[in-house]
Write a protein that holds these residues in place. Structure first.
Motif, PDB file in Angstrom:
ATOM      1  N   THR A 141       0.832  -1.205   0.000  1.00 10.55           N
ATOM      2  CA  THR A 141       0.000   0.000   0.000  1.00 10.55           C
ATOM      3  C   THR A 141       0.865   1.253   0.000  1.00 10.55           C
ATOM      4  O   THR A 141       0.586   2.223  -0.715  1.00 10.55           O
ATOM      5  CB  THR A 141      -0.931   0.002   1.229  1.00 10.55           C
ATOM      6  OG1 THR A 141      -1.786  -1.134   1.171  1.00 10.55           O
ATOM      7  CG2 THR A 141      -1.769   1.266   1.273  1.00 10.55           C
ATOM      8  N   ALA A 157       2.258   2.357  -3.454  1.00 12.83           N
ATOM      9  CA  ALA A 157       1.370   2.846  -4.510  1.00 12.83           C
ATOM     10  C   ALA A 157       1.626   4.324  -4.784  1.00 12.83           C
ATOM     11  O   ALA A 157       1.624   5.133  -3.857  1.00 12.83           O
ATOM     12  CB  ALA A 157      -0.082   2.629  -4.116  1.00 12.83           C
ATOM     13  N   ASP A 210      -0.257   6.537  -6.208  1.00  9.88           N
ATOM     14  CA  ASP A 210      -1.444   7.363  -5.986  1.00  9.88           C
ATOM     15  C   ASP A 210      -2.627   6.442  -5.705  1.00  9.88           C
ATOM     16  O   ASP A 210      -2.525   5.207  -5.794  1.00  9.88           O
ATOM     17  CB  ASP A 210      -1.740   8.269  -7.191  1.00  9.88           C
ATOM     18  CG  ASP A 210      -1.761   7.507  -8.510  1.00  9.88           C
ATOM     19  OD1 ASP A 210      -2.369   6.413  -8.558  1.00  9.88           O
ATOM     20  OD2 ASP A 210      -1.184   7.997  -9.491  1.00  9.88           O
ATOM     21  N   ALA A 211      -3.772   7.056  -5.339  1.00  9.33           N
ATOM     22  CA  ALA A 211      -4.959   6.288  -4.962  1.00  9.33           C
ATOM     23  C   ALA A 211      -5.489   5.462  -6.125  1.00  9.33           C
ATOM     24  O   ALA A 211      -5.956   4.331  -5.947  1.00  9.33           O
ATOM     25  CB  ALA A 211      -6.045   7.228  -4.445  1.00  9.33           C
ATOM     26  N   ALA A 212      -5.426   6.026  -7.345  1.00  4.86           N
ATOM     27  CA  ALA A 212      -5.921   5.294  -8.516  1.00  4.86           C
ATOM     28  C   ALA A 212      -5.102   4.029  -8.766  1.00  4.86           C
ATOM     29  O   ALA A 212      -5.659   2.966  -9.082  1.00  4.86           O
ATOM     30  CB  ALA A 212      -5.893   6.203  -9.741  1.00  4.86           C
ATOM     31  N   SER A 213      -3.792   4.129  -8.623  1.00  9.19           N
ATOM     32  CA  SER A 213      -2.930   2.951  -8.814  1.00  9.19           C
ATOM     33  C   SER A 213      -3.200   1.906  -7.744  1.00  9.19           C
ATOM     34  O   SER A 213      -3.207   0.703  -8.024  1.00  9.19           O
ATOM     35  CB  SER A 213      -1.456   3.374  -8.777  1.00  9.19           C
ATOM     36  OG  SER A 213      -1.154   4.245  -9.834  1.00  9.19           O
ATOM     37  N   PHE A 214      -3.403   2.369  -6.494  1.00  8.96           N
ATOM     38  CA  PHE A 214      -3.720   1.440  -5.408  1.00  8.96           C
ATOM     39  C   PHE A 214      -5.001   0.662  -5.725  1.00  8.96           C
ATOM     40  O   PHE A 214      -5.051  -0.562  -5.603  1.00  8.96           O
ATOM     41  CB  PHE A 214      -3.884   2.215  -4.104  1.00  8.96           C
ATOM     42  CG  PHE A 214      -4.482   1.416  -2.976  1.00  8.96           C
ATOM     43  CD1 PHE A 214      -3.722   0.512  -2.268  1.00  8.96           C
ATOM     44  CD2 PHE A 214      -5.821   1.575  -2.633  1.00  8.96           C
ATOM     45  CE1 PHE A 214      -4.275  -0.240  -1.241  1.00  8.96           C
ATOM     46  CE2 PHE A 214      -6.389   0.842  -1.609  1.00  8.96           C
ATOM     47  CZ  PHE A 214      -5.610  -0.067  -0.907  1.00  8.96           C
ATOM     48  N   LYS A 215      -6.040   1.366  -6.161  1.00  2.00           N
ATOM     49  CA  LYS A 215      -7.321   0.719  -6.474  1.00  2.00           C
ATOM     50  C   LYS A 215      -7.175  -0.259  -7.637  1.00  2.00           C
ATOM     51  O   LYS A 215      -7.691  -1.384  -7.590  1.00  2.00           O
ATOM     52  CB  LYS A 215      -8.367   1.783  -6.811  1.00  2.00           C
ATOM     53  CG  LYS A 215      -9.758   1.230  -7.070  1.00  2.00           C
ATOM     54  CD  LYS A 215     -10.749   2.355  -7.320  1.00  2.00           C
ATOM     55  CE  LYS A 215     -12.149   1.802  -7.591  1.00  2.00           C
ATOM     56  NZ  LYS A 215     -13.119   2.909  -7.840  1.00  2.00           N
ATOM     57  N   LYS A 241      -5.235  -3.356  -6.453  1.00  2.00           N
ATOM     58  CA  LYS A 241      -6.082  -4.260  -5.666  1.00  2.00           C
ATOM     59  C   LYS A 241      -7.008  -5.066  -6.569  1.00  2.00           C
ATOM     60  O   LYS A 241      -7.282  -6.245  -6.309  1.00  2.00           O
ATOM     61  CB  LYS A 241      -6.899  -3.454  -4.660  1.00  2.00           C
ATOM     62  CG  LYS A 241      -6.100  -2.899  -3.497  1.00  2.00           C
ATOM     63  CD  LYS A 241      -5.650  -4.000  -2.551  1.00  2.00           C
ATOM     64  CE  LYS A 241      -6.803  -4.538  -1.738  1.00  2.00           C
ATOM     65  NZ  LYS A 241      -6.358  -5.566  -0.756  1.00  2.00           N
ATOM     66  N   LYS A 278       0.241  -0.673 -11.930  1.00  2.00           N
ATOM     67  CA  LYS A 278      -0.811  -1.439 -11.255  1.00  2.00           C
ATOM     68  C   LYS A 278      -0.541  -2.943 -11.299  1.00  2.00           C
ATOM     69  O   LYS A 278      -0.929  -3.678 -10.385  1.00  2.00           O
ATOM     70  CB  LYS A 278      -2.166  -1.146 -11.890  1.00  2.00           C
ATOM     71  CG  LYS A 278      -2.294  -1.556 -13.356  1.00  2.00           C
ATOM     72  CD  LYS A 278      -3.666  -1.191 -13.905  1.00  2.00           C
ATOM     73  CE  LYS A 278      -3.805  -1.616 -15.373  1.00  2.00           C
ATOM     74  NZ  LYS A 278      -5.140  -1.248 -15.916  1.00  2.00           N
ATOM     75  N   SER A 319      -0.194   4.428   6.376  1.00  4.33           N
ATOM     76  CA  SER A 319       0.353   3.757   5.209  1.00  4.33           C
ATOM     77  C   SER A 319       0.676   4.709   4.062  1.00  4.33           C
ATOM     78  O   SER A 319       1.445   4.371   3.187  1.00  4.33           O
ATOM     79  CB  SER A 319      -0.637   2.691   4.698  1.00  4.33           C
ATOM     80  OG  SER A 319      -0.750   1.654   5.632  1.00  4.33           O
ATOM     81  N   HIS A 320       0.039   5.910   4.028  1.00  2.86           N
ATOM     82  CA  HIS A 320       0.217   6.808   2.903  1.00  2.86           C
ATOM     83  C   HIS A 320       0.925   8.085   3.305  1.00  2.86           C
ATOM     84  O   HIS A 320       1.059   8.410   4.479  1.00  2.86           O
ATOM     85  CB  HIS A 320      -1.150   7.174   2.284  1.00  2.86           C
ATOM     86  CG  HIS A 320      -1.793   6.013   1.597  1.00  2.86           C
ATOM     87  ND1 HIS A 320      -1.264   5.444   0.464  1.00  2.86           N
ATOM     88  CD2 HIS A 320      -2.920   5.301   1.872  1.00  2.86           C
ATOM     89  CE1 HIS A 320      -2.048   4.448   0.059  1.00  2.86           C
ATOM     90  NE2 HIS A 320      -3.048   4.348   0.900  1.00  2.86           N
TER      91      HIS A 320
END
Length: 446
Positions: free
Chosen positions: A12, A15, A17-22, A25, A78, A443-444
């Motif tokens: 986590t 990652a 950014d948030a988009a890459s994290f999503k 996953k 990703k 985590s971020h």
């Protein structure tokens, strides 16, 4: 050779950014992959994309290096995140096998680059040092630092003289400009202080009082720097580093270290001028000493932190010179961490933690943090949030985001092991025991 430990928190944090994290996953399921395999610290797999040929994705877990044939410009992409999420969930999904040809080529190229870099480093170290040039560079830097110290001290005195209500005190952008000027003078440590000063105004009902204390502390630091030759070696080293003089990592590693089984208690991330800093607190289970490991990376890269939160690493740490030092560097970079079979047994309370904090502050008046591990739980009183320890003592807590809801859910009305920092005014909780596992709230990048 067994694969290194990798956790969901580590992935986590990697990652971009948030988009890459999503997206990562969403790819964290074996049915979307073929050819999964591992060999030592290497993981690989084929991810089917929109094209005819699957994307070849590979990861070196030890130093978190990645390569993927997809066209993404994000790092890691990703697919690399998805591959690591699968490994964090169940490493058995990756059968031990020999390198496929495309993985072997990457592995060999990395080995070649490392060999060339080592050879270049050895050549540079064997080359006779130009003492005259080194002395000239040091003198030049010293002059620049003296200029930055004089500028900052004069600025602080002017602000005190003219009052804390003026716009130049409360404007955060003005402090960013001060920080840039100090960086130009090679006073990187003072630049960090200037940025933090910009965060104080209007941050609470007593911000004027806290800002005045910060000004006084910085004036003491600048005065101490001017008279550093009269200080003890430990305090002089502390003052010089706080101003911005670097310490050679090799000289720290060469010093005697402290061996222990170090519990990886917490990790936080901050960003300044596109530089990401990860700060990892380690707790020595035998020596009961704390050590802070700092790693850095420029965006879009992320710092490499091989030791997972909640893990235990058996290694030796060398402390940077200073008064009551806490920053460390591992003497062995490739030490492997294992997930703790059980969490550390801790008998610390707020009373003992405050005693440690006071002792550290007496030795180093610029200490801004005191790490802790203790049993506690959240509570509210008259609109404020607190952490209560086993003795019923409480200290104010400043939750961020959903911290309060998350921690209340974990505790469920009972004290749990908590890790965090005390800044002399507020507690910050970084991680907590969730049953027998260790949960990170940070985590971020903040």
């Amino acid at each position: 050779m067994s694969a290194r430990v990798i956790t969901k928190d580590q992935v986590t944090a990697l990652a971009p950014d948030a988009a890459s994290f999503k997206a990562g996953k969403a790819l964290a399921t074996p049915r979307m992959w073929s050819g999964l395999g591992r060999n030592g610290s290497a993981l690989w797999g084929l991810a089917q994309g929109s094209g005819k040929n699957p994307y070849q994705t590979q990861v070196m877990v030890g130093d978190f290096a990645y390569k993927c044939s997809c066209p993404s410009r994000k790092f890691p992409c990703k697919h690399a995140l998805g591959l690591m999420f699968i490994a964090a969930e169940n490493l058995a999904q990756f059968p031990d096998s020999e390198f496929p040809e495309w993985v072997a080529e990457w592995h060999e190229s990395r080995q070649d680059r490392k060999a060339k870099a080592d050879a270049k480093s050895k050549t540079a170290s064997d080359k006779p040092k130009d003492e005259a040039a080194a002395a000239k560079r040091k003198t030049s830097r010293s002059n620049r630092v003296d200029e930055g110290v004089s500028f900052f001290d004069a600025l602080l005195l002017d602000l005190i003289r003219n009052g804390l209500g003026q716009e130049s005190v409360t404007d955060r952008q003005a402090w960013d400009g001060v920080a840039k000027r100090l960086v130009d003078c090679q006073c990187t440590g003072l630049a960090g202080f200037a940025r933090r000063l910009g965060e104080v105004p209007h941050s609470g009902v007593d911000w004027e009082h806290r800002l005045l204390l910060e000004f006084g502390s910085l004036h003491l630091l600048l005065s101490s720097y001017r008279s550093r030759e009269s200080l003890s070696p430990e305090l002089r080293a502390e003052v010089e580093q706080l101003v911005g003089w670097p310490v050679e990592k090799a000289s720290v590693i060469a010093a005697e270290g402290v061996a222990d089984d170090w519990f990886v208690a917490s990790r936080t991330f901050t960003e300044n001028d596109r530089l990401i800093t990860s700060a990892t607190w380690l707790y020595g289970q035998t020596t009961r000493r704390w050590g802070l490991v700092l790693n850095f990376a420029s965006l879009p890269s992320r710092p490499t932190d091989p030791w997972p939160i909640g893990g235990v690493v058996k290694t030796t740490l060398a402390y940077y010179p200073g008064a009551a030092p806490d920053r460390v560097v591992p003497k062995v970079e490739n030490a492997t961490a294992s997930l703790a079979c059980e969490l550390p047994s801790i008998d610390e309370t707020f009373v003992s933690m405050l005693g440690r904090s006071a002792a550290g502050l007496a030795a180093n008046p610029w200490r801004t943090r005191c790490p802790f591990l203790l049993q506690g739980q959240p509570a509210t009183h008259r609109g404020g949030t607190f952490i209560v320890d086993l003795n019923g003592d409480a200290l104010p807590w400043q939750p961020r985001g959903n911290d309060e809801k998350i921690l209340c859910s974990i505790c469920a009305g009972h004290p749990v092991l908590l890790a965090g920092e005390w800044d002399g005014r507020m507690l910050t909780i970084h991680s907590a025991a969730d049953g027998t596992s260790w949960f990170s709230l940070r985590s971020h990048v903040a």
